[in-house]
Design a protein around this motif. Sequence first.
Motif, PDB file in Angstrom:
ATOM      1  N   THR A 303       0.880  -1.320   0.049  1.00  0.00           N
ATOM      2  CA  THR A 303      -0.046  -0.107   0.109  1.00  0.00           C
ATOM      3  C   THR A 303       0.911   1.183  -0.011  1.00  0.00           C
ATOM      4  O   THR A 303       0.572   2.344  -0.763  1.00  0.00           O
ATOM      5  N   PHE A 304       1.803   1.211   0.984  1.00  0.00           N
ATOM      6  CA  PHE A 304       2.852   2.328   0.744  1.00  0.00           C
ATOM      7  C   PHE A 304       3.725   2.595  -0.544  1.00  0.00           C
ATOM      8  O   PHE A 304       3.542   3.759  -1.073  1.00  0.00           O
ATOM      9  N   GLY A 305       3.807   1.454  -1.239  1.00  0.00           N
ATOM     10  CA  GLY A 305       4.441   1.678  -2.645  1.00  0.00           C
ATOM     11  C   GLY A 305       3.387   2.175  -3.440  1.00  0.00           C
ATOM     12  O   GLY A 305       3.686   3.188  -4.475  1.00  0.00           O
ATOM     13  N   ARG A 306       2.315   1.668  -3.623  1.00  0.00           N
ATOM     14  CA  ARG A 306       1.067   2.173  -4.478  1.00  0.00           C
ATOM     15  C   ARG A 306       0.863   3.632  -4.222  1.00  0.00           C
ATOM     16  O   ARG A 306       0.628   4.303  -5.191  1.00  0.00           O
ATOM     17  N   CYS A 307       0.687   4.073  -2.855  1.00  0.00           N
ATOM     18  CA  CYS A 307       0.568   5.640  -2.896  1.00  0.00           C
ATOM     19  C   CYS A 307       1.679   6.123  -3.088  1.00  0.00           C
ATOM     20  O   CYS A 307       1.467   7.372  -3.523  1.00  0.00           O
ATOM     21  N   MET A 308       2.800   5.839  -2.838  1.00  0.00           N
ATOM     22  CA  MET A 308       4.047   6.525  -3.348  1.00  0.00           C
ATOM     23  C   MET A 308       3.932   7.081  -4.871  1.00  0.00           C
ATOM     24  O   MET A 308       4.438   7.791  -5.347  1.00  0.00           O
ATOM     25  N   CYS A 309       3.821   5.660  -5.609  1.00  0.00           N
ATOM     26  CA  CYS A 309       3.602   5.800  -6.926  1.00  0.00           C
ATOM     27  C   CYS A 309       2.292   6.673  -7.738  1.00  0.00           C
ATOM     28  O   CYS A 309       2.209   6.524  -8.672  1.00  0.00           O
ATOM     29  N   GLY A 310       1.420   7.069  -6.678  1.00  0.00           N
ATOM     30  CA  GLY A 310       0.445   7.772  -7.353  1.00  0.00           C
ATOM     31  C   GLY A 310      -0.913   6.930  -7.804  1.00  0.00           C
ATOM     32  O   GLY A 310      -1.720   7.317  -8.446  1.00  0.00           O
ATOM     33  N   LEU A 311      -0.783   5.820  -7.504  1.00  0.00           N
ATOM     34  CA  LEU A 311      -1.692   4.665  -7.853  1.00  0.00           C
ATOM     35  C   LEU A 311      -3.012   4.690  -7.097  1.00  0.00           C
ATOM     36  O   LEU A 311      -3.952   4.312  -7.447  1.00  0.00           O
ATOM     37  N   GLU A 312      -3.047   5.463  -5.903  1.00  0.00           N
ATOM     38  CA  GLU A 312      -4.286   5.420  -5.116  1.00  0.00           C
ATOM     39  C   GLU A 312      -4.475   6.766  -4.952  1.00  0.00           C
ATOM     40  O   GLU A 312      -3.784   7.639  -4.090  1.00  0.00           O
ATOM     41  N   LYS A 313      -5.391   7.273  -5.457  1.00  0.00           N
ATOM     42  CA  LYS A 313      -5.923   8.875  -5.717  1.00  0.00           C
ATOM     43  C   LYS A 313      -6.267   9.360  -4.271  1.00  0.00           C
ATOM     44  O   LYS A 313      -6.073  10.376  -4.010  1.00  0.00           O
ATOM     45  N   LYS A 314      -6.736   8.478  -3.461  1.00  0.00           N
ATOM     46  CA  LYS A 314      -7.161   8.715  -1.999  1.00  0.00           C
ATOM     47  C   LYS A 314      -6.232   8.877  -0.898  1.00  0.00           C
ATOM     48  O   LYS A 314      -6.726   9.012   0.123  1.00  0.00           O
ATOM     49  N   ALA A 315      -5.034   8.635  -1.306  1.00  0.00           N
ATOM     50  CA  ALA A 315      -4.033   8.783  -0.507  1.00  0.00           C
ATOM     51  C   ALA A 315      -3.721  10.226   0.137  1.00  0.00           C
ATOM     52  O   ALA A 315      -3.825  11.108  -0.669  1.00  0.00           O
ATOM     53  N   ARG A 316      -3.829  10.366   1.443  1.00  0.00           N
ATOM     54  CA  ARG A 316      -3.711  11.783   2.215  1.00  0.00           C
ATOM     55  C   ARG A 316      -2.459  12.175   2.474  1.00  0.00           C
ATOM     56  O   ARG A 316      -1.479  11.303   2.551  1.00  0.00           O
TER      57      ARG A 316
END
Length: 490
Positions: A303-316
Amino acid sequence: MIQLNQVNFVYHNARSDVGVHHINLHIPKGQVVLLCGSSGCGKTTLSRMINGLIPNFYEGTLSGEITVCGRDTKNSELYELTPFVGSVFQNPKSQFYTVQTDSEIVFACENIGMEKAQIYQRFEDIVDKLNLTPLLGKSLFALSGGQKQKIACASVATLFPQILVMDEPSSNLDIAAIHELAGIIKQWKDAGCTIVIAEHRLYWLMDIVDRVIYVKNGRIDQDISIQEFLAIPADTLASMGLRARTISFDKLSALPAKNTEMIDFKDFSFAYDKEKNLDILSLSIPCGSVVAVIGKNGAGKSTFGRCMCGLEKKARGTMTFCGRNLSWKARINTCYLVMQDVNHQLFTESVLDEILLSMEKSHDEAHAKKEKALQILASLNLDHYQDVHPMSLSGGQKQRVSVACALASNKQILVYDEPTSGLDYARMIDVAEAIKNMQAKGKTQFIITHDPELIKQCCDYLVLIEDGRIIASGWLQSALVDRMNDFFMA
C-alpha cells in the motif's frame, strides 16, 4: 509413492531442450524431497508430472512411465488424482475458485462431496494450525500475496492428501509465515505424507527435507541426502545457482550518503475502507539510497508503494521530493512500480517491445532506444528472450522483465514489490547489480521484500512497517542491522 521411469517431456511448440530428459526418480512414502536448481532447469515440470498436470493440462510430447500412488498419471483424469495429490502453486491466484477466504478453504472438501460435519471439523483444524483466524470472512482480492499463499495452503491441506507438491511456496511469504509453513510441513511429515517442494529459498527447509534433488538443464544432476547437501561448501552452492542455506547479515554496514536532498512524507495515510491501512506521521528518505521496506504480510508495505507511485488517488498527506511537493499525478510521472503480480503490467507481444514501451517518452532515436533496451535485457540475462511473448515466460523471468521495464523508464524513484520472488541465486544477483547500477545514476529505489539475501546484496537503508506505521528507519548500520536480524530470526 512416486515413480518416474525413463521419462522425457518437451512442451508443445517449445524448443527441443525445454522440458525434462531421461528422468528416473523413485520417492518412498513419508519422504520430504527438495527439488532445486536454476530458474528454467525443469523443477516445475517435474512437479507437474507428479500432480498430473502433465499430460492432462500442459500439452507436449511425453514418454516413459509415471506412477503416483499406484496410478498411471498418463491414463488417469485429474479428478482421479485429486484425493491423493495436493498442489500449492507459486501464484496462489491461479488455484482459487471462489472470492472469499472461508469458502476457498473448504472448496476442495465440498467438491468431492464430503459430509458437512466433517468439512466443519477440517475447517476448524486447518484454521487453528495455520493461524488463519485474522483472515476469515475476507475477500481474496483484499489479501496480500503472502496471505493468499496461506489460504492456498489451507485449501489443499483440508483434503489430507497422501502426497503434497509445492512449487515455490515461500515466494510471497514473510518470515513469520514461512516459519508457520515449515511447522505445517513438519506436521504433514510426522503424519506420514510424502512431500515434494520445488524451491529457491533454502534456509527454511534445511531441518525439514530428507533428500535433495538438484536439477540442471532438464536432467537430474545430483540426488543426495540432506546430510550430503549440508556438506557442500557455500561457494560451490553459489556456482550451482543455489541460494544460501542460512540467513546472515555479517559485515553489512552502509555508510550514510553525502547527498542532503530528501524524500519527505508527512501525515501520509490511506484507508481501503474506514480503517487506516497506512498511517505515516513523518518519514524522511535520503535521495539516491536503496531502501529495504520490510514487515509482515499485510503490514502495509505494498500500500505504501502504491500510494508513493500515485496509484491510489485517495492517499492523504504530502510527499516532497527534492523540495517539490508531489501531487498524485506528479508521483505517477516521477515514480515507477514493479508490481508483486507482474502479470498486471505486461502488455506487448515480445519482451523487447515491453522494454521499448517503458521508454516511449524518451527523445532518443529508434535505433538508440533499441540498443539501450538490449543493454538492459543483457544486464538481466534476458537478451535471448527479446522476441519471446512475455506471458509465455516463467514467473521468475516475468519478474525480471518487469524490473527491466522499471530500469528503462528513467523515472527518478523506482519501487520494486518483491522483485526476486521465484528467482535463483544468479538471477537475484543480476537484479541486485541492476539496482546498484541505477543507484550509481542517482535513482532512489525502494525494495519491498521478504528476501534477506537481496537486502544484503544491495540495500543501504531500512524502513520497517508494522500495522501501517513506521516503527524503525535509518541507514543499515549496527543498531538497525541488529533490528533487521531480530526481525528475520524471530
